[in-house]
Design a protein around this motif. Structure first.
Motif, PDB file in Angstrom:
ATOM      1  N   ALA A  44      -0.175   3.905   1.382  1.00 38.63           N
ATOM      2  CA  ALA A  44      -0.711   4.699   2.507  1.00 38.63           C
ATOM      3  C   ALA A  44       0.438   5.201   3.382  1.00 38.63           C
TER       4      ALA A  44
ATOM      5  N   SER B 178       0.836  -1.200   0.000  1.00 39.11           N
ATOM      6  CA  SER B 178       0.000   0.000   0.000  1.00 39.11           C
ATOM      7  C   SER B 178       0.875   1.256   0.000  1.00 39.11           C
TER       8      SER B 178
ATOM      9  N   ASP C 182      -5.554   3.130   4.892  1.00 42.26           N
ATOM     10  CA  ASP C 182      -5.615   4.502   4.379  1.00 42.26           C
ATOM     11  C   ASP C 182      -4.597   5.327   5.182  1.00 42.26           C
ATOM     12  N   ASP C 183      -4.523   6.626   4.886  1.00 43.11           N
ATOM     13  CA  ASP C 183      -3.461   7.430   5.510  1.00 43.11           C
ATOM     14  C   ASP C 183      -3.624   7.590   7.023  1.00 43.11           C
TER      15      ASP C 183
ATOM     16  N   VAL D 167      -3.123   0.161  -3.898  1.00 41.97           N
ATOM     17  CA  VAL D 167      -3.991   0.669  -2.819  1.00 41.97           C
ATOM     18  C   VAL D 167      -4.834  -0.444  -2.184  1.00 41.97           C
TER      19      VAL D 167
END
Ligand SMILES: NC(=O)c1ccc[n+]([C@@H]2O[C@H](COP(=O)([O-])OP(=O)(O)OC[C@H]3O[C@@H](n4cnc5c(N)ncnc54)[C@H](OP(=O)(O)O)[C@@H]3O)[C@@H](O)[C@H]2O)c1
Length: 250
Positions: A155, A153, A223-224, A213
């Motif tokens: 992220a 990812s 996610d972030d 992602v």
């Protein structure tokens, strides 16, 4: 002041024992290899005799979902019961930032279970939640490997040097219990795939890292906000590039 470090022979535990000894405290490094086992309870009561503070930095030998949950639950229960019997005044544990945000991750579920046992016990406590250690980046690369390719990812995460974790842990250990959680993170948030790419390049590993992602981080899509700390964490000082430079020049 007698301080017992459960997992005192591990990456964090051995550095913590050294740090607190240098500050003049009486330290016991407790682990199966030193005759103290929180699963079988071998040597546990003897180790805790006269202890003021216990720091739990043990880790499970196996990370399969059921085994890791069983480890942290059994170890936590046995340890907290032995501490109550010994009259320990401060229980400190090292956990992971964002554990409750990724319920698909079996390791994180086990850390949340460990935290819940601590919160429900009668012993004053401090939980220090750290982000991923720089030393764990190679393990993250391994976890995303499929054949010759690594899918990870992009992220953000905010990894930290184990030396910075130990400095924060030593401080909270000798401070009064906060009966709550404190976060510590590295100085910079960076994309996970990019950090692994830099690590592989510096260690002359030719495998390619593909950003994805949808790639799962130990079972969870990120996610972030998944692995990054909340407001006002304590920040480590050591930058990833500097740490990496030191590793490859050794
Ligand atoms: N890796 C990360 O990025 C990260 C991030 C945040 C938090 N953490 C947390 O940091 C903590 C420490 O990790 P680490 O990397 O320092 O671990 P580690 O190097 O794998 O060391 C594990 C320690 O646990 C001991 N241990 C294993 N089974 C035990 C048992 N039954 N009873 C007592 N001790 C036992 C081991 O003893 P022996 O030497 O005798 O086997 C060793 O001292 C873990 O709780 C982890 O969840 C890790």
């Amino acid at each position: 002041m007698k301080i017992v470090v459960i997992g005192g022979t591990g990456l964090i535990g051995s550095k913590l024992v050294k740090n607190l000894r240098e500050r003049g405290h009486d330290l016991l490094a407790a682990a199966p290899t030193t005759g103290v086992n929180t699963i079988t309870r071998e040597g546990l009561a003897e180790a805790l005799d006269g202890a003021d503070i216990v720091v739990d930095v043990a880790n499970a030998p196996v990370w399969e979902d059921k085994a890791v949950l069983e480890f942290f639950e059994t170890s936590g229960r046995n340890l907290l019961a032995a501490e109550a019997a010994a009259g320990v005044r401060h229980h400190v544990a090292l956990s992971v930032v964002g554990s409750e945000r990724l319920p698909d991750n079996g390791y994180f579920r086990a850390k949340v279970a460990q935290e819940n046992l601590i919160k429900a016990s009668c012993i004053p406590y401090t939980i220090l939640r750290a982000t991923q250690f720089f030393e764990f980046v190679g393990g993250i690369a391994q976890s995303g490997t499929v054949g010759e390719e690594i899918r990870l990812s992009p992220a953000l995460f905010q990894p930290i040097a184990s030396d910075d974790v130990v400095a924060a842990l030593a401080d909270v250990t000798v401070a009064p219990p906060v009966n709550g959680t404190v976060e510590v993170a590295g100085p910079e948030a960076m994309p996970l795939d990019e950090v692994v790419r830099r690590f592989l390049s510096a260690t002359r590993d030719t495998r390619k890292v593909a950003p994805d992602v949808h790639a799962r981080y130990f079972g969870s899509v990120l996610d972030d906000q998944s692995l990054t700390p909340g407001k006002s964490p304590r920040l480590g000082a050591i930058r990833f590039e500097d740490w990496l430079g030191q590793q490859v020049s050794r």
